[in-house]
Design a protein around this motif. Sequence first.
Motif, PDB file in Angstrom:
ATOM      1  N   ILE A  83      20.641  -6.545   0.959  1.00 34.36           N
ATOM      2  CA  ILE A  83      20.773  -6.190   2.375  1.00 34.36           C
ATOM      3  C   ILE A  83      20.296  -4.758   2.615  1.00 34.36           C
ATOM      4  CG2 ILE A  83      22.382  -5.959   4.296  1.00 34.36           C
ATOM      5  CD1 ILE A  83      21.869  -8.824   3.403  1.00 34.36           C
ATOM      6  N   LYS A  84      20.590  -3.868   1.676  1.00 38.45           N
ATOM      7  CA  LYS A  84      20.157  -2.477   1.810  1.00 38.45           C
ATOM      8  C   LYS A  84      18.637  -2.382   1.798  1.00 38.45           C
ATOM      9  CE  LYS A  84      20.450   2.064  -0.401  1.00 38.45           C
ATOM     10  NZ  LYS A  84      20.944   2.833  -1.571  1.00 38.45           N
ATOM     11  N   HIS A  85      17.995  -3.107   0.884  1.00 40.02           N
ATOM     12  CA  HIS A  85      16.531  -3.089   0.808  1.00 40.02           C
ATOM     13  C   HIS A  85      15.918  -3.632   2.103  1.00 40.02           C
ATOM     14  CE1 HIS A  85      16.276  -1.787  -3.333  1.00 40.02           C
ATOM     15  NE2 HIS A  85      17.066  -2.780  -3.735  1.00 40.02           N
ATOM     16  N   ILE A  86      16.455  -4.733   2.615  1.00 38.50           N
ATOM     17  CA  ILE A  86      15.941  -5.313   3.862  1.00 38.50           C
ATOM     18  C   ILE A  86      16.148  -4.351   5.027  1.00 38.50           C
ATOM     19  CG2 ILE A  86      16.231  -7.195   5.527  1.00 38.50           C
ATOM     20  CD1 ILE A  86      16.990  -9.011   3.192  1.00 38.50           C
ATOM     21  N   ALA A  87      17.336  -3.744   5.104  1.00 38.70           N
ATOM     22  CA  ALA A  87      17.651  -2.829   6.202  1.00 38.70           C
ATOM     23  C   ALA A  87      16.721  -1.614   6.193  1.00 38.70           C
ATOM     24  CB  ALA A  87      19.106  -2.385   6.107  1.00 38.70           C
ATOM     25  N   GLU A  92      12.288   1.295   8.782  1.00 36.83           N
ATOM     26  CA  GLU A  92      10.998   1.994   8.700  1.00 36.83           C
ATOM     27  C   GLU A  92       9.944   1.303   9.564  1.00 36.83           C
ATOM     28  OE1 GLU A  92      11.627   3.431   4.034  1.00 36.83           O
ATOM     29  OE2 GLU A  92      10.485   1.619   4.536  1.00 36.83           O
ATOM     30  N   THR A  93       9.940  -0.020   9.540  1.00 33.87           N
ATOM     31  CA  THR A  93       8.931  -0.767  10.288  1.00 33.87           C
ATOM     32  C   THR A  93       9.144  -0.640  11.788  1.00 33.87           C
ATOM     33  OG1 THR A  93       8.768  -2.354   8.463  1.00 33.87           O
ATOM     34  CG2 THR A  93       7.848  -3.020  10.581  1.00 33.87           C
ATOM     35  N   ILE A  94      10.368  -0.827  12.232  1.00 26.63           N
ATOM     36  CA  ILE A  94      10.658  -0.757  13.671  1.00 26.63           C
ATOM     37  C   ILE A  94      10.379   0.641  14.213  1.00 26.63           C
ATOM     38  CG2 ILE A  94      12.509  -0.873  15.394  1.00 26.63           C
ATOM     39  CD1 ILE A  94      13.740  -3.122  13.671  1.00 26.63           C
ATOM     40  N   LEU A  95      10.752   1.665  13.439  1.00 26.52           N
ATOM     41  CA  LEU A  95      10.510   3.037  13.889  1.00 26.52           C
ATOM     42  C   LEU A  95       9.009   3.344  13.917  1.00 26.52           C
ATOM     43  CD1 LEU A  95      12.116   5.434  14.855  1.00 26.52           C
ATOM     44  CD2 LEU A  95      12.214   6.283  12.508  1.00 26.52           C
ATOM     45  N   GLY A  96       8.285   2.964  12.860  1.00 22.54           N
ATOM     46  CA  GLY A  96       6.840   3.178  12.837  1.00 22.54           C
ATOM     47  C   GLY A  96       6.136   2.392  13.929  1.00 22.54           C
ATOM     48  N   GLY A 231      13.825  -0.685  -0.466  1.00 19.58           N
ATOM     49  CA  GLY A 231      12.966  -1.453   0.417  1.00 19.58           C
ATOM     50  C   GLY A 231      12.319  -2.640  -0.278  1.00 19.58           C
ATOM     51  N   LEU A 232      11.780  -3.546   0.536  1.00 15.09           N
ATOM     52  CA  LEU A 232      11.162  -4.747  -0.017  1.00 15.09           C
ATOM     53  C   LEU A 232       9.875  -4.418  -0.769  1.00 15.09           C
ATOM     54  CD1 LEU A 232      11.737  -7.130   3.032  1.00 15.09           C
ATOM     55  CD2 LEU A 232      12.958  -7.138   0.842  1.00 15.09           C
ATOM     56  N   GLY A 233       9.138  -3.397  -0.314  1.00 14.01           N
ATOM     57  CA  GLY A 233       7.948  -2.973  -1.049  1.00 14.01           C
ATOM     58  C   GLY A 233       8.301  -2.469  -2.437  1.00 14.01           C
ATOM     59  N   PHE A 234       9.413  -1.744  -2.528  1.00 16.76           N
ATOM     60  CA  PHE A 234       9.888  -1.276  -3.833  1.00 16.76           C
ATOM     61  C   PHE A 234      10.240  -2.461  -4.731  1.00 16.76           C
ATOM     62  CE2 PHE A 234      13.740  -0.511  -6.361  1.00 16.76           C
ATOM     63  CZ  PHE A 234      13.249   0.415  -7.270  1.00 16.76           C
ATOM     64  N   LEU A 235      10.895  -3.485  -4.159  1.00 16.96           N
ATOM     65  CA  LEU A 235      11.247  -4.668  -4.956  1.00 16.96           C
ATOM     66  C   LEU A 235       9.996  -5.373  -5.482  1.00 16.96           C
ATOM     67  CD1 LEU A 235      14.181  -6.357  -2.983  1.00 16.96           C
ATOM     68  CD2 LEU A 235      14.307  -4.992  -5.071  1.00 16.96           C
ATOM     69  N   VAL A 253       8.495 -13.686   0.741  1.00 13.16           N
ATOM     70  CA  VAL A 253       9.039 -14.684   1.676  1.00 13.16           C
ATOM     71  C   VAL A 253       9.894 -14.007   2.747  1.00 13.16           C
ATOM     72  CG1 VAL A 253      10.642 -16.626   1.880  1.00 13.16           C
ATOM     73  CG2 VAL A 253       8.960 -16.605   0.037  1.00 13.16           C
ATOM     74  N   ILE A 254      10.732 -13.063   2.333  1.00 15.72           N
ATOM     75  CA  ILE A 254      11.570 -12.342   3.304  1.00 15.72           C
ATOM     76  C   ILE A 254      10.702 -11.541   4.270  1.00 15.72           C
ATOM     77  CG2 ILE A 254      13.317 -10.538   3.569  1.00 15.72           C
ATOM     78  CD1 ILE A 254      14.481 -11.436   0.897  1.00 15.72           C
ATOM     79  N   LEU A 255       9.679 -10.864   3.750  1.00 15.76           N
ATOM     80  CA  LEU A 255       8.756 -10.123   4.605  1.00 15.76           C
ATOM     81  C   LEU A 255       8.100 -11.029   5.641  1.00 15.76           C
ATOM     82  CD1 LEU A 255       6.910  -7.763   2.091  1.00 15.76           C
ATOM     83  CD2 LEU A 255       8.343  -7.063   4.000  1.00 15.76           C
ATOM     84  N   SER A 256       7.671 -12.202   5.202  1.00 13.55           N
ATOM     85  CA  SER A 256       7.023 -13.148   6.112  1.00 13.55           C
ATOM     86  C   SER A 256       7.981 -13.579   7.217  1.00 13.55           C
ATOM     87  CB  SER A 256       6.522 -14.370   5.342  1.00 13.55           C
ATOM     88  OG  SER A 256       5.625 -14.000   4.320  1.00 13.55           O
ATOM     89  N   ALA A 257       9.236 -13.854   6.844  1.00 15.17           N
ATOM     90  CA  ALA A 257      10.225 -14.309   7.826  1.00 15.17           C
ATOM     91  C   ALA A 257      10.521 -13.215   8.857  1.00 15.17           C
ATOM     92  CB  ALA A 257      11.508 -14.732   7.110  1.00 15.17           C
TER      93      ALA A 257
END
Length: 278
Positions: A83-87, A92-96, A231-235, A253-257
């Motif tokens: 959850i922390k990685h997704i958050a 970062e994405t929403i702010l950028g 973050g998901l990129g780190f994963l 898959v999570i990124l796509s969703a």
Amino acid sequence: MEMAKKSVNVSEANNISKEHEIYLNKVKKTKRKILITRILILVIFIALWQIAANLKWIDPFLTSSPTRVIESFVSLYEGGGLIKHIAVTCYETILGFSLGTILGSLIAVILWWSPFVSKILDPYLVVLNALPKVALAPIIIFWIGNGIPAIIVIALLISVITTIISVLTGFNEIDKEKIMLMNTFRATKIQILRYLIFPYSVPILISALKINVGLSWVGVIMGEFLVAKNGLGFLIVYGGQVAQLDMVMMSIVILSAIAFIMYEVVAIVENKLVKDRS
């Protein structure tokens, strides 16, 4: 005679309402077919992926499988870190995305306001748009340092130039005769911008939002590849380094969703704006 005319008008109104109802039903049926077809394609793809992995048509270690992706998801979720990685990535994405869209639109307004400045900066915008932003990432990291701010700036740079060019192009495509008509009524530039440019540029602004959804994700993931500790990129990078490709596929898959959800939010905003305009 009057009664006959009234009965004819009533029958015509009934025919129109029936035809309209038939049309609406056709539209609803078409939407259902599209939705069902999309779901079927996704289900068939997942099923074939799992079957191919089970029957060893593909190497599950290299391509993973739906069950292994789910197992990786459950494992990371129970570990408390997913959850922390997704958050972090969503933040970062929403702010950028927001900063790129707002800043790009404001700069486009300034350039529309001053054609002289716009003509001066036009070649620089073209060069910056053609420049691979990944080349600037090491410089940005060196200036700002490792961490979330650098990732947000990278996402911002990737989306802001595209926003400026697309929005400014939309502004400049407004019918010149309409602008001249407003000028004859001595409308100020603010009034022209408010009552003509903005309303007619809504489709362009929505198009810029849709483009920025994808560009923001590209910028954030690229930044997380380079400097992130969360973050998901780190994963994705970590999973590749330790040969846990199930983690890599799960992150994709999570990124796509999430990207799909962001795109749908923009589509909902588009539908609302279209209804307000009509």
